[in-house]
Design a protein around this motif. Structure first.
Motif, mmCIF file in Angstrom:
data_model
loop_
_atom_site.group_PDB
_atom_site.id
_atom_site.type_symbol
_atom_site.label_atom_id
_atom_site.label_comp_id
_atom_site.label_asym_id
_atom_site.label_seq_id
_atom_site.Cartn_x
_atom_site.Cartn_y
_atom_site.Cartn_z
ATOM 1 N N SER A 68 11.005 28.298 -21.739
ATOM 2 C CA SER A 68 12.338 28.148 -21.167
ATOM 3 C C SER A 68 12.381 28.417 -19.663
ATOM 4 O O SER A 68 13.303 27.980 -18.976
ATOM 5 C CB SER A 68 13.329 29.068 -21.882
ATOM 6 N N ILE A 69 11.385 29.137 -19.134
ATOM 7 C CA ILE A 69 11.363 29.423 -17.693
ATOM 8 C C ILE A 69 10.174 28.755 -16.993
ATOM 9 O O ILE A 69 9.958 28.944 -15.795
ATOM 10 C CB ILE A 69 11.324 30.948 -17.421
ATOM 11 N N SER A 70 9.397 27.982 -17.744
ATOM 12 C CA SER A 70 8.139 27.447 -17.208
ATOM 13 C C SER A 70 8.333 26.509 -16.017
ATOM 14 O O SER A 70 7.458 26.431 -15.145
ATOM 15 C CB SER A 70 7.360 26.732 -18.309
ATOM 16 N N LYS A 71 9.446 25.808 -15.975
ATOM 17 C CA LYS A 71 9.670 24.870 -14.869
ATOM 18 C C LYS A 71 9.921 25.586 -13.548
ATOM 19 O O LYS A 71 9.874 24.968 -12.477
ATOM 20 C CB LYS A 71 10.833 23.936 -15.201
ATOM 21 N N GLU A 72 10.189 26.887 -13.606
ATOM 22 C CA GLU A 72 10.419 27.670 -12.391
ATOM 23 C C GLU A 72 9.115 28.138 -11.749
ATOM 24 O O GLU A 72 9.122 28.637 -10.623
ATOM 25 C CB GLU A 72 11.288 28.892 -12.713
ATOM 26 N N PHE A 73 7.995 27.982 -12.433
ATOM 27 C CA PHE A 73 6.719 28.448 -11.898
ATOM 28 C C PHE A 73 6.260 27.543 -10.752
ATOM 29 O O PHE A 73 6.428 26.322 -10.796
ATOM 30 C CB PHE A 73 5.651 28.448 -12.994
ATOM 31 N N ASP A 74 5.681 28.153 -9.751
ATOM 32 C CA ASP A 74 5.104 27.421 -8.625
ATOM 33 C C ASP A 74 3.996 26.494 -9.147
ATOM 34 O O ASP A 74 3.055 26.938 -9.799
ATOM 35 C CB ASP A 74 4.527 28.435 -7.626
ATOM 36 N N LYS A 75 4.116 25.217 -8.858
ATOM 37 C CA LYS A 75 3.151 24.238 -9.368
ATOM 38 C C LYS A 75 1.759 24.411 -8.761
ATOM 39 O O LYS A 75 0.781 23.847 -9.252
ATOM 40 C CB LYS A 75 3.650 22.813 -9.106
ATOM 41 N N ASN A 76 1.656 25.181 -7.679
ATOM 42 C CA ASN A 76 0.356 25.414 -7.042
ATOM 43 C C ASN A 76 -0.419 26.564 -7.689
ATOM 44 O O ASN A 76 -1.588 26.780 -7.361
ATOM 45 C CB ASN A 76 0.548 25.710 -5.551
ATOM 46 N N ILE A 77 0.237 27.285 -8.580
ATOM 47 C CA ILE A 77 -0.423 28.391 -9.262
ATOM 48 C C ILE A 77 -1.070 27.879 -10.547
ATOM 49 O O ILE A 77 -0.423 27.232 -11.363
ATOM 50 C CB ILE A 77 0.583 29.515 -9.589
ATOM 51 N N LYS A 78 -2.346 28.156 -10.699
ATOM 52 C CA LYS A 78 -3.039 27.738 -11.921
ATOM 53 C C LYS A 78 -2.611 28.638 -13.080
ATOM 54 O O LYS A 78 -2.595 29.870 -12.961
ATOM 55 C CB LYS A 78 -4.552 27.814 -11.736
ATOM 56 N N VAL A 79 -2.263 28.004 -14.176
ATOM 57 C CA VAL A 79 -1.828 28.738 -15.368
ATOM 58 C C VAL A 79 -2.697 28.338 -16.555
ATOM 59 O O VAL A 79 -2.865 27.149 -16.845
ATOM 60 C CB VAL A 79 -0.347 28.454 -15.693
ATOM 61 N N LEU A 80 -3.250 29.342 -17.239
ATOM 62 C CA LEU A 80 -3.985 29.131 -18.470
ATOM 63 C C LEU A 80 -3.082 29.573 -19.615
ATOM 64 O O LEU A 80 -2.633 30.726 -19.650
ATOM 65 C CB LEU A 80 -5.290 29.932 -18.466
ATOM 66 N N LEU A 81 -2.790 28.672 -20.542
ATOM 67 C CA LEU A 81 -1.797 28.916 -21.587
ATOM 68 C C LEU A 81 -2.451 29.149 -22.943
ATOM 69 O O LEU A 81 -3.191 28.299 -23.450
ATOM 70 C CB LEU A 81 -0.839 27.721 -21.678
ATOM 71 N N SER A 82 -2.156 30.297 -23.530
ATOM 72 C CA SER A 82 -2.539 30.583 -24.917
ATOM 73 C C SER A 82 -1.282 30.389 -25.761
ATOM 74 O O SER A 82 -0.324 31.157 -25.655
ATOM 75 C CB SER A 82 -3.052 32.019 -25.039
ATOM 76 N N LEU A 83 -1.300 29.365 -26.592
ATOM 77 C CA LEU A 83 -0.103 28.963 -27.333
ATOM 78 C C LEU A 83 -0.346 29.109 -28.831
ATOM 79 O O LEU A 83 -1.191 28.423 -29.410
ATOM 80 C CB LEU A 83 0.249 27.510 -26.975
#
Length: 340
Positions: free
Chosen positions: A201-216
């Motif tokens: 729900s808040i993921s679109k607010e993350f800076d697109k330049n930051i690498k994110v590794l997602l454990s889902l």
């Protein structure tokens, strides 16, 4: 000596694996009972090669399945299975149905827990366990005692875990240049009242330049997250090294937030539960319990400000001197209960 270990959650694998392997190396017989829950049985088979393993009971991810399949039906299935084993002692984590079966069969069992907030569970564990151990977050009384550590320390202490950066190449990552995010499913009883997909729900607010590794946990929800986030291929051979080398851990569940903290990584828990076990790490300013609406701004500060980064090994060795060796503690308790 015949020992039976009940494993109903992936974290229980890590909690018991060092003690189980030590007992087997000393020619004791260790049986593993495993709940059919996601990929848990495959993880158990991988981590306990050569052990006698039985998969008993189901957990299909719904509240109904937790109550009926994983508890009520499983209780009777456990009776049928365990009564044929010549059990000297049983080990579990919050396994009151397992403990109840062993009590019914007049066999001792040792239980561990770190979640006294689940009041009904704690009562049932106290009634069915021979000994019940918590971290130093509640008072000792009756058959309840404390051990001076958190459960995750059994496998994250420097005595048992050494990080290896080679795992990062599989995902094209570099040390301290990515955020680790864990989104849990809300199908368990612990999280049935939590809003689903908090971090989505808040993921679109993350800076697109930051690498994110997602454990889902629920891979069917992948479409809810940004396309540039990297999906972790689970189960992972060395997930704790991935946590160790991240710049920040953000989790909607409590377990992985504590794991990140114990590895010396600033970690955020944004779930709804208030937990005394978490407070131990919050007081050390390494775990932060935040409202989901505050996560992005906090993460941005951590990502841009290196003053949040600890000397991880110094922090871990401070804990090493402060806390007990959990595996030695479990081992000692097994033999104490048999000689009393």
């Amino acid at each position: 000596m015949n020992i039976v270990i009940d494993i109903a959650h992936p974290a229980h694998v890590n909690f018991f694996k060092h003690t189980a392997k030590r007992l087997v190396s000393e020619d004791h017989n260790v049986n593993i009972i495993c709940l059919n829950r996601g990929k848990l049985s495959k993880i158990v088979e991988k981590e306990f090669p050569g052990f006698h393993i039985e998969v008993i009971g189901n957990h299909r991810g719904s509240k109904f399945s937790v109550i009926v399949d994983a508890n009520i039906k499983r209780f009777f299935q456990l009776i049928s299975s365990i009564r044929h084993l010549n059990v000297d002692v049983g080990l579990g984590v919050g396994s009151f149905n397992f403990g109840g079966v062993l009590k019914l069969l007049n066999r001792p069992n040792i239980q561990f827990d770190d979640d006294p907030e689940r009041g009904v569970n704690t009562i049932l564990e106290k009634l069915t366990a021979t000994k019940l151990f918590f971290p130093p977050i509640i008072e000792s009384y009756g058959n309840i005692s404390n051990f001076n550590a958190l459960k995750e320390w059994a496998y994250l202490s420097p005595d048992y875990f050494t990080p290896d950066s080679s795992i990062l190449s599989e995902y094209g990552l570099k040390e301290k240049e990515y955020i680790f995010i864990r989104e849990i499913s809300t199908g368990s009883l612990n999280y049935t009242n939590q809003k689903a997909n908090i971090l989505a729900s808040i993921s679109k607010e993350f800076d697109k330049n930051i690498k994110v590794l997602l454990s889902l946990e629920n891979k069917k929800k992948l479409g809810y997250y940004p396309d540039n986030w990297i999906l972790l291929k689970e189960p992972v051979d060395d997930i704790h090294s991935i946590l160790y080398y991240s710049k920040c851990v953000i989790s909607s569940g409590d377990s992985m937030a504590r794991e990140g903290s114990l590895l010396g990584v600033p970690s955020v828990y944004c779930g709804f539960r208030e937990m005394k076990a978490n407070k131990i790490l919050e007081d050390k300013n390494i775990l932060f319990h935040l409202n989901p609406n505050d996560v992005v701004s906090f993460m941005n500060r951590i990502y841009k400000d290196d003053s949040y980064l600890l000397d991880q090994e110094a922090f871990r060795y401070e804990l090493l001197h402060e806390w007990v060796d959990v595996n030695q503690f479990i081992y000692d308790e097994v033999f104490k209960i048999l000689t009393n």
